[in-house]
Structures are given as C-alpha cells and as structure tokens.
Design a protein around this motif. Structure first.
Motif, PDB file in Angstrom:
ATOM      1  N   ALA A 130      10.645   4.123  -1.375  1.00  0.00           N
ATOM      2  CA  ALA A 130      10.812   5.550  -1.847  1.00  0.00           C
ATOM      3  C   ALA A 130      12.229   5.929  -2.390  1.00  0.00           C
ATOM      4  N   TYR A 131      13.236   5.043  -1.885  1.00  0.00           N
ATOM      5  CA  TYR A 131      14.730   5.256  -2.263  1.00  0.00           C
ATOM      6  C   TYR A 131      14.936   4.779  -3.748  1.00  0.00           C
ATOM      7  N   TYR A 132      14.195   3.603  -3.829  1.00  0.00           N
ATOM      8  CA  TYR A 132      14.413   2.770  -5.300  1.00  0.00           C
ATOM      9  C   TYR A 132      13.678   3.858  -6.187  1.00  0.00           C
ATOM     10  N   GLY A 164       0.804  -1.130  -0.079  1.00  0.00           N
ATOM     11  CA  GLY A 164      -0.072   0.068  -0.160  1.00  0.00           C
ATOM     12  C   GLY A 164       0.837   1.265  -0.032  1.00  0.00           C
ATOM     13  N   THR A 165       0.695   1.916  -1.103  1.00  0.00           N
ATOM     14  CA  THR A 165       1.639   3.183  -1.086  1.00  0.00           C
ATOM     15  C   THR A 165       0.590   4.640  -1.303  1.00  0.00           C
ATOM     16  N   ASP A 166       1.438   5.528  -0.797  1.00  0.00           N
ATOM     17  CA  ASP A 166       0.943   6.994  -1.004  1.00  0.00           C
ATOM     18  C   ASP A 166       1.859   7.794  -1.368  1.00  0.00           C
ATOM     19  N   PHE A 167       1.438   9.193  -1.821  1.00  0.00           N
ATOM     20  CA  PHE A 167       2.297  10.208  -2.246  1.00  0.00           C
ATOM     21  C   PHE A 167       1.858  11.420  -1.503  1.00  0.00           C
ATOM     22  N   VAL A 168       2.515  11.723  -0.521  1.00  0.00           N
ATOM     23  CA  VAL A 168       1.771  12.765   0.530  1.00  0.00           C
ATOM     24  C   VAL A 168       2.988  13.762   0.714  1.00  0.00           C
ATOM     25  N   GLN A 169       2.626  14.836   0.639  1.00  0.00           N
ATOM     26  CA  GLN A 169       3.848  16.019   1.035  1.00  0.00           C
ATOM     27  C   GLN A 169       5.032  15.799   0.124  1.00  0.00           C
ATOM     28  N   TYR A 181      -3.913   5.198  -3.009  1.00  0.00           N
ATOM     29  CA  TYR A 181      -5.086   6.046  -2.402  1.00  0.00           C
ATOM     30  C   TYR A 181      -6.000   5.746  -3.356  1.00  0.00           C
ATOM     31  N   ALA A 182      -5.733   6.085  -4.629  1.00  0.00           N
ATOM     32  CA  ALA A 182      -6.900   6.079  -5.708  1.00  0.00           C
ATOM     33  C   ALA A 182      -7.354   4.995  -6.042  1.00  0.00           C
ATOM     34  N   SER A 183      -6.463   3.867  -6.205  1.00  0.00           N
ATOM     35  CA  SER A 183      -6.808   2.136  -6.426  1.00  0.00           C
ATOM     36  C   SER A 183      -7.683   1.764  -5.316  1.00  0.00           C
TER      37      SER A 183
END
Length: 190
Positions: free
Chosen positions: A98-100, A43-48, A136-138
């Motif tokens: 995030a690193y990769y 589960g991933t997100d893209f916040v800030q 989040y969208a999926s």
C-alpha cells in the motif's frame, strides 16, 4: 488439505505450465535449464479505499525433481527499514504494498518492494526474481475457469461485515464452490 493450499497449488501448477508453454518467458528458460524458479505470490484487495496485501506466499519450483514448495509469509511479519529513513510508520510486511502503490501510483512498485523485502527476510539465501499478483477478481475468474472447487465444510460458517459488503453463510457438508463462493470461504474470519 485445506482450500487455500489446494488453490495455491492449482494456481502454481497452471502458472508453471503456462510459463513452460511460453518458450520466450524467463520462467520457461529457467525451467528448461533445470534451474529452480522462485516466484512471490501476492494476494491483494482494495477494500474501503485501501490496498492490502494480506496473502504473501513464496513458491519455489524445482524442475529437476518436480517439487513445488510453498512458504507462507504471515501478513503481520515485522520488518525494519533501517536503511531507508524516508519510510516512517511501516512496521509490517503487508503495509509495504500500500505504501509504495500510494507513493509511485503503480502496482509494480509495491510488488517489487514486497519481493525485495521477502528476499531480505530470507537473508539473501533465496533470490526471488518474479512475482504474481492475485486480486479478488482474478481469484474468482481462476476458480471459475477450473470449474470450481470442492470443499468439505466442517462446521457452520456465518459472518457478516456490512462495511465490506461481505456476507458468508455456509452449512456443514461437501459443497462445490464457484469463484465468488470460494472467495467468501477463504475470506471467512472467526
């Protein structure tokens, strides 16, 4: 059973059914052969302006007995990259994605790294050939597609985080949540 488990089990069931119906997929081939299928759900997100992989779950399906096992890997699981001196400052499994992603500029690199690392955490006893990324969208779309989820909120849930534009306000009682509200529910922090 809490909402996260219900959602994960529902997602896994839909995924396995879809794969089973798709005869050309490697997952479907494994199921037809009666082989266990291991998939890492991330589960991933893209916040800030930062990527996170805060939910990591190993799903293992045994077609012989119809069991689906779920093992949650805590996001703060300590890791050691002793083999790779180029990785400095990465100490928790949720930092790997995030690193990769930043290094390779694609999601697959981050997901492959987490998948490989998760298998190594299990000392090579479990091969994890597949992964699924849910953002989040999926998540919202999935919950909306299945018609929402019913949740019995045990106590008032109020949380405001203006930095993330996250405002949660649930009253106690049985409620039917759409995708957006279900995401708020699983993102709630005390």
């Amino acid at each position: 059973m809490n909402l996260r488990k219900i959602i994960l089990i529902s997602a896994a069931a839909v995924i396995f059914l879809s794969a089973y119906l798709s005869w050309k997929s490697p997952v479907a081939r494994s199921i037809r052969k009666g082989e266990n299928v291991n998939i890492l759900l991330v589960g991933t997100d893209f916040v800030q302006n930062t990527l996170h992989s805060d939910t990591i779950v190993l799903m293992s399906y045994s077609p012989k007995n119809g069991f689906l096992d779920l093992v949650s890997i805590p996001r703060d699981t300590k890791i050691n990259f002793a083999d790779d001196s180029s990785i400095k400052g990465i100490h928790r499994i949720n930092e790997v994605f995030a690193y990769y992603y930043k290094k390779e500029k694609n999601y697959a690199a981050g997901l492959d790294a987490i998948r490989t690392l998760a298998a190594s955490l299990l000392h090579g006893r479990v091969e994890i050939p597949f992964y699924i990324q849910v953002n989040y969208a999926s998540f919202i779309k999935f919950i909306d597609i299945i018609g929402g989820v019913s949740v019995d909120v045990e106590e008032a849930m109020k949380y405001d985080d203006t930095a993330q534009n996250l405002h949660i306000d649930f009253k106690p009682g049985l409620q039917r949540l759409n995708g957006k509200k279900a995401l708020e529910y699983v993102r709630y922090r005390v």
